[in-house]
Design an enzyme around this catalytic site. Structure first.
Site, mmCIF file in Angstrom:
data_model
loop_
_atom_site.group_PDB
_atom_site.id
_atom_site.type_symbol
_atom_site.label_atom_id
_atom_site.label_comp_id
_atom_site.label_asym_id
_atom_site.label_seq_id
_atom_site.Cartn_x
_atom_site.Cartn_y
_atom_site.Cartn_z
ATOM 1 N N ILE A 16 0.842 -1.133 -0.031
ATOM 2 C CA ILE A 16 -0.118 0.143 0.041
ATOM 3 C C ILE A 16 0.907 1.262 -0.027
ATOM 4 O O ILE A 16 0.467 2.181 -0.549
ATOM 5 C CB ILE A 16 -1.198 -0.125 1.230
ATOM 6 C CG1 ILE A 16 -2.076 0.834 0.741
ATOM 7 C CG2 ILE A 16 -0.440 0.226 2.465
ATOM 8 C CD1 ILE A 16 -2.925 0.795 -0.529
ATOM 9 N N SER A 75 12.061 1.367 7.058
ATOM 10 C CA SER A 75 11.590 -0.077 6.490
ATOM 11 C C SER A 75 12.657 -1.181 6.720
ATOM 12 O O SER A 75 13.822 -0.962 6.788
ATOM 13 C CB SER A 75 11.685 0.436 4.881
ATOM 14 O OG SER A 75 11.596 -0.901 4.191
ATOM 15 N N LYS A 122 -5.503 1.857 7.827
ATOM 16 C CA LYS A 122 -6.446 0.968 8.096
ATOM 17 C C LYS A 122 -6.113 -0.357 8.272
ATOM 18 O O LYS A 122 -5.248 -0.675 7.608
ATOM 19 C CB LYS A 122 -7.771 1.102 7.556
ATOM 20 C CG LYS A 122 -7.670 0.835 5.967
ATOM 21 C CD LYS A 122 -7.424 -0.565 5.453
ATOM 22 C CE LYS A 122 -8.002 -1.555 5.770
ATOM 23 N NZ LYS A 122 -7.638 -2.837 4.978
ATOM 24 N N ASP A 182 -9.966 -7.875 6.759
ATOM 25 C CA ASP A 182 -8.879 -6.686 6.242
ATOM 26 C C ASP A 182 -9.487 -5.904 4.994
ATOM 27 O O ASP A 182 -9.699 -4.699 5.325
ATOM 28 C CB ASP A 182 -7.574 -7.437 5.929
ATOM 29 C CG ASP A 182 -6.504 -6.242 5.152
ATOM 30 O OD1 ASP A 182 -6.131 -5.582 6.153
ATOM 31 O OD2 ASP A 182 -6.500 -6.234 4.039
HETATM 32 P P1 NAP Z 1 2.522 -5.680 2.972
HETATM 33 O O1 NAP Z 1 2.420 -5.522 1.412
HETATM 34 O O2 NAP Z 1 2.553 -6.939 3.571
HETATM 35 O O3 NAP Z 1 3.375 -4.757 3.605
HETATM 36 C C1 NAP Z 1 3.403 -4.263 4.815
HETATM 37 C C2 NAP Z 1 4.932 -4.029 5.175
HETATM 38 O O4 NAP Z 1 5.027 -3.472 6.367
HETATM 39 C C3 NAP Z 1 5.765 -4.595 4.749
HETATM 40 O O5 NAP Z 1 6.411 -4.858 3.539
HETATM 41 C C4 NAP Z 1 7.220 -4.462 5.593
HETATM 42 O O6 NAP Z 1 7.725 -3.187 4.962
HETATM 43 C C5 NAP Z 1 6.348 -3.693 6.867
HETATM 44 N N1 NAP Z 1 6.422 -4.670 8.163
HETATM 45 C C6 NAP Z 1 6.965 -4.320 9.271
HETATM 46 N N2 NAP Z 1 6.667 -5.155 10.151
HETATM 47 C C7 NAP Z 1 6.280 -6.162 9.421
HETATM 48 C C8 NAP Z 1 5.743 -7.642 9.878
HETATM 49 N N3 NAP Z 1 6.072 -8.073 11.240
HETATM 50 N N4 NAP Z 1 5.364 -8.441 9.011
HETATM 51 C C9 NAP Z 1 4.970 -7.917 7.595
HETATM 52 N N5 NAP Z 1 5.228 -6.700 7.243
HETATM 53 C C10 NAP Z 1 5.904 -5.862 8.226
HETATM 54 O O7 NAP Z 1 0.882 -5.256 3.315
HETATM 55 P P2 NAP Z 1 0.086 -4.045 2.692
HETATM 56 O O8 NAP Z 1 -0.790 -4.303 1.743
HETATM 57 O O9 NAP Z 1 0.935 -2.724 2.241
HETATM 58 O O10 NAP Z 1 -0.763 -3.716 4.110
HETATM 59 C C11 NAP Z 1 -0.492 -2.766 5.242
HETATM 60 C C12 NAP Z 1 -1.453 -2.125 5.755
HETATM 61 O O11 NAP Z 1 -2.209 -1.337 4.613
HETATM 62 C C13 NAP Z 1 -2.526 -3.007 6.131
HETATM 63 O O12 NAP Z 1 -3.019 -2.436 7.553
HETATM 64 C C14 NAP Z 1 -3.638 -2.960 5.231
HETATM 65 O O13 NAP Z 1 -4.835 -3.208 5.749
HETATM 66 C C15 NAP Z 1 -3.674 -1.696 4.782
HETATM 67 N N6 NAP Z 1 -3.998 -1.493 3.305
HETATM 68 C C16 NAP Z 1 -3.325 -2.392 2.190
HETATM 69 C C17 NAP Z 1 -4.275 -1.986 0.969
HETATM 70 C C18 NAP Z 1 -3.870 -3.089 -0.117
HETATM 71 O O14 NAP Z 1 -4.509 -2.872 -1.208
HETATM 72 N N7 NAP Z 1 -2.796 -3.815 0.039
HETATM 73 C C19 NAP Z 1 -5.227 -1.045 0.872
HETATM 74 C C20 NAP Z 1 -5.355 -0.236 2.012
HETATM 75 C C21 NAP Z 1 -4.950 -0.392 3.017
HETATM 76 P P3 NAP Z 1 9.163 -2.847 5.156
HETATM 77 O O15 NAP Z 1 10.043 -4.035 4.929
HETATM 78 O O16 NAP Z 1 9.338 -1.693 4.451
HETATM 79 O O17 NAP Z 1 9.366 -2.591 6.699
#
Ligand code: NAP
Length: 316
Positions: free
Chosen positions: A13, A35, A89, A167
């Site tokens: 995101i 990060s 969120k 989610d």
């Molecule tokens: P993601 O792709 O899994 O990314 C999360 C990032 O958080 C990881 O790449 C990592 O980045 C960091 N991180 C730090 N501690 C972590 C841990 N223990 N486990 C996994 N990642 C960890 O997830 P995302 O889709 O971006 O979602 C993140 C948040 O945004 C969630 O709350 C989700 O509900 C919300 N969101 C997502 C979307 C969507 O379409 N994907 C839309 C709206 C909101 P670093 O390596 O850079 O630290």
């Protein structure tokens, strides 16, 4: 002067939405990022938030884009360091965390913005206006998507606090709590894969305090066409929000909508809140999810197994 901002967590995101919205915003300037694995497109990348705050005292605000289970410590550290905070969120893994952060922000005189991006979809405000003064008979929320397409490899989603199908489902609830009168959960069933700690589907019955039914069907097992719809039947006509609030029909007729994009609108709101010295934290969507974990029944369903990238089985 643009607000000096840092992003924490450079996952899907952050890459897809936050960084482009920040780059296009006159209100914010990206200073650096924290990060575990990624690299900031601007400034230095820190591996820990405390180190980042110590090294870059000019940071005024942070956007926290990590999974909900690890966001509380970072949010608390940011507020204690005097930074305004935008929470992706859901705003926390528990309601108590969100209350604690709200109180801390207030004590420190800082902005805490619990962002609900789906509320910034173009059809949501027009839907609120259209529903004003109408008599609602029922509402049906259908949020069915393929977890393998939208959340590949996101192990955190299946772990405690990751919310599973909530989610995306919480996005529907963020819209529903904005456009509908107050409602509460009366019964429901959560389907848990036998090998996971979070539900893959939720079948929920809510009702308004006048007894109007609000039914929600969340499912992560959808293949083929994906559905993110909210249908509201009123005595004066039927409102359909589709594609997550980006399209709106009244009695089947498509409505023209403002050209609004969710994340630019979200950052405009964050800037507005900082300028006004206010916070915006609406816990209702998360409260409904917590209620579902408290009040709904559980059934066990087929295990959810995701193949590791590069290890797909070759069809025979
Ligand atoms: P993601 O792709 O899994 O990314 C999360 C990032 O958080 C990881 O790449 C990592 O980045 C960091 N991180 C730090 N501690 C972590 C841990 N223990 N486990 C996994 N990642 C960890 O997830 P995302 O889709 O971006 O979602 C993140 C948040 O945004 C969630 O709350 C989700 O509900 C919300 N969101 C997502 C979307 C969507 O379409 N994907 C839309 C709206 C909101 P670093 O390596 O850079 O630290």
């Amino acid at each position: 002067m643009a607000i000096r901002l840092a992003v924490v967590g450079l996952g899907k995101i952050a890459q897809d939405q936050h960084l482009p919205a920040i780059a296009a915003s006159a209100d914010f300037e990206l200073v650096c990022a924290a990060s575990l694995q990624g690299e900031s497109p601007r400034g230095h990348t820190y591996r820990a938030v405390d180190a980042m705050f110590a090294a870059e005292p000019s940071i005024e605000a942070v956007s926290l884009c990590q999974p909900p289970q690890v966001r509380f410590e970072a949010a608390r550290a940011a507020l204690l360091a005097g930074k305004h905070v935008l929470l992706e969120k859901p705003p926390g893994a528990t309601l108590s965390e969100v209350v604690a952060l709200t109180e801390l922000a207030q004590e420190k005189g800082l902005t805490l913005f619990a962002a609900w991006h789906s509320r910034h979809a173009p059809a949501v405000t027009p839907a609120c206006h259209w529903l004003e003064g109408k008599t609602i008979r029922s509402a049906t929320i259908t949020w069915r998507e393929d977890v393998r397409i939208w959340h590949p490899g996101q192990k955190w989603i299946w772990q405690p606090g990751g919310l599973g199908v909530f989610d995306p489902g919480i996005n529907a609830l963020s819209i529903a709590t904005k456009i509908l009168p107050p409602f509460h959960l009366t019964e429901g069933i959560l389907s848990y894969p036998s090998n996971q700690a979070a539900p893959i589907a939720a079948d929920l019955r809510f009702a308004t305090f006048d007894g109007v039914p609000v039914i929600a069907d969340f499912d992560f097992r959808q293949t083929g066409p994906q559905t993110w719809d909210i249908r509201v039947e009123t005595e004066e006509g039927v409102l359909l929000l589709s594609k997550g609030g980006s399209e709106m029909r009244i009695d089947g007729v498509a409505q023209s909508l403002p050209h609004e994009a969710e994340y630019p609108s979200l950052y405009a709101r964050f800037a507005e809140l900082i300028a006004a010295g206010e916070s915006e934290v609406d816990v209702r969507p998360l409260r409904h999810v917590a209620d579902a974990f408290l009040r709904a029944g559980h059934v066990e369903v087929e295990a959810f197994v995701e193949e590791e990238p590069g290890r797909q089985t070759v069809p025979a």
